[in-house]
Design an enzyme around this catalytic site. Structure first.
Site, mmCIF file in Angstrom:
data_model
loop_
_atom_site.group_PDB
_atom_site.id
_atom_site.type_symbol
_atom_site.label_atom_id
_atom_site.label_comp_id
_atom_site.label_asym_id
_atom_site.label_seq_id
_atom_site.Cartn_x
_atom_site.Cartn_y
_atom_site.Cartn_z
ATOM 1 N N CYS A 1 0.027 15.009 -6.105
ATOM 2 C CA CYS A 1 -0.565 14.198 -7.427
ATOM 3 C C CYS A 1 -1.727 13.166 -7.013
ATOM 4 O O CYS A 1 -1.648 12.647 -5.752
ATOM 5 C CB CYS A 1 0.773 13.340 -7.893
ATOM 6 S SG CYS A 1 -0.044 12.078 -9.369
ATOM 7 N N CYS B 1 2.793 16.637 -7.669
ATOM 8 C CA CYS B 1 2.289 16.698 -9.105
ATOM 9 C C CYS B 1 3.683 17.298 -10.090
ATOM 10 O O CYS B 1 4.283 18.172 -9.356
ATOM 11 C CB CYS B 1 1.257 17.866 -8.973
ATOM 12 S SG CYS B 1 0.705 18.247 -10.544
ATOM 13 N N LYS C 1 0.795 -1.184 0.004
ATOM 14 C CA LYS C 1 0.110 -0.065 -0.152
ATOM 15 C C LYS C 1 1.163 1.270 0.091
ATOM 16 O O LYS C 1 1.811 1.453 0.751
ATOM 17 C CB LYS C 1 -0.814 -0.096 1.139
ATOM 18 C CG LYS C 1 -1.832 1.022 1.320
ATOM 19 C CD LYS C 1 -2.914 1.324 2.488
ATOM 20 C CE LYS C 1 -2.911 0.160 3.283
ATOM 21 N NZ LYS C 1 -3.852 0.255 4.498
ATOM 22 N N HIS D 1 -0.821 14.924 -15.062
ATOM 23 C CA HIS D 1 -2.310 14.713 -15.307
ATOM 24 C C HIS D 1 -2.940 15.520 -16.499
ATOM 25 O O HIS D 1 -3.933 14.883 -16.901
ATOM 26 C CB HIS D 1 -2.997 15.456 -14.088
ATOM 27 C CG HIS D 1 -2.778 16.846 -13.666
ATOM 28 N ND1 HIS D 1 -1.622 17.354 -12.981
ATOM 29 C CD2 HIS D 1 -3.323 18.088 -14.108
ATOM 30 C CE1 HIS D 1 -1.764 18.747 -12.937
ATOM 31 N NE2 HIS D 1 -2.873 18.859 -13.773
ATOM 32 N N CYS E 1 -3.248 11.642 -9.597
ATOM 33 C CA CYS E 1 -3.787 10.745 -10.883
ATOM 34 C C CYS E 1 -2.670 9.567 -10.905
ATOM 35 O O CYS E 1 -2.770 8.777 -12.027
ATOM 36 C CB CYS E 1 -3.422 11.596 -12.192
ATOM 37 S SG CYS E 1 -1.493 12.134 -12.557
HETATM 38 FE FE1 FES Z 1 -0.671 13.750 -11.104
HETATM 39 FE FE2 FES Z 1 -0.675 16.288 -11.404
HETATM 40 S S1 FES Z 1 -2.218 15.193 -10.233
HETATM 41 S S2 FES Z 1 0.641 14.648 -12.153
#
Ligand code: FES
Length: 77
Positions: A41, A52, A23, A56, A43
């Site tokens: 981040c 990030c 996890k 994304h 994504c």
């Molecule tokens: Fe994943 Fe921006 S939210 S790179």
């Protein structure tokens, strides 16, 4: 018709980050924020995860998804 295991694999969110861990958990103390804004981040495509790197944007273009970062803002007194 895909077997259940194959369907689950096709819907993975995390494709390559810390796959050796059962996890992935990141903990950040708010007091340690050094800059006024930090973007984390959500994504799972960032090359600088958990921060990030704007990956994304490409992910959303390719998939039609609408994910974006969690932005933490430090109050300025
Ligand atoms: Fe994943 Fe921006 S939210 S790179």
């Amino acid at each position: 018709f895909l077997p259940k295991k194959q369907k689950q694999r096709d819907s993975l969110i995390n494709l390559k980050i810390q796959k050796e861990n059962p996890k992935v958990v990141n903990e950040i103390d708010i007091e340690d924020l050094r800059t006024p804004n930090v973007c984390y981040c959500r994504c799972w495509r960032s090359k600088t995860f958990p921060v990030c790197d704007k990956s994304h944007i490409k992910h959303n273009e390719l998939t039609g998804d609408n994910v974006g970062p969690l932005i933490l803002k430090k109050k300025t007194l």
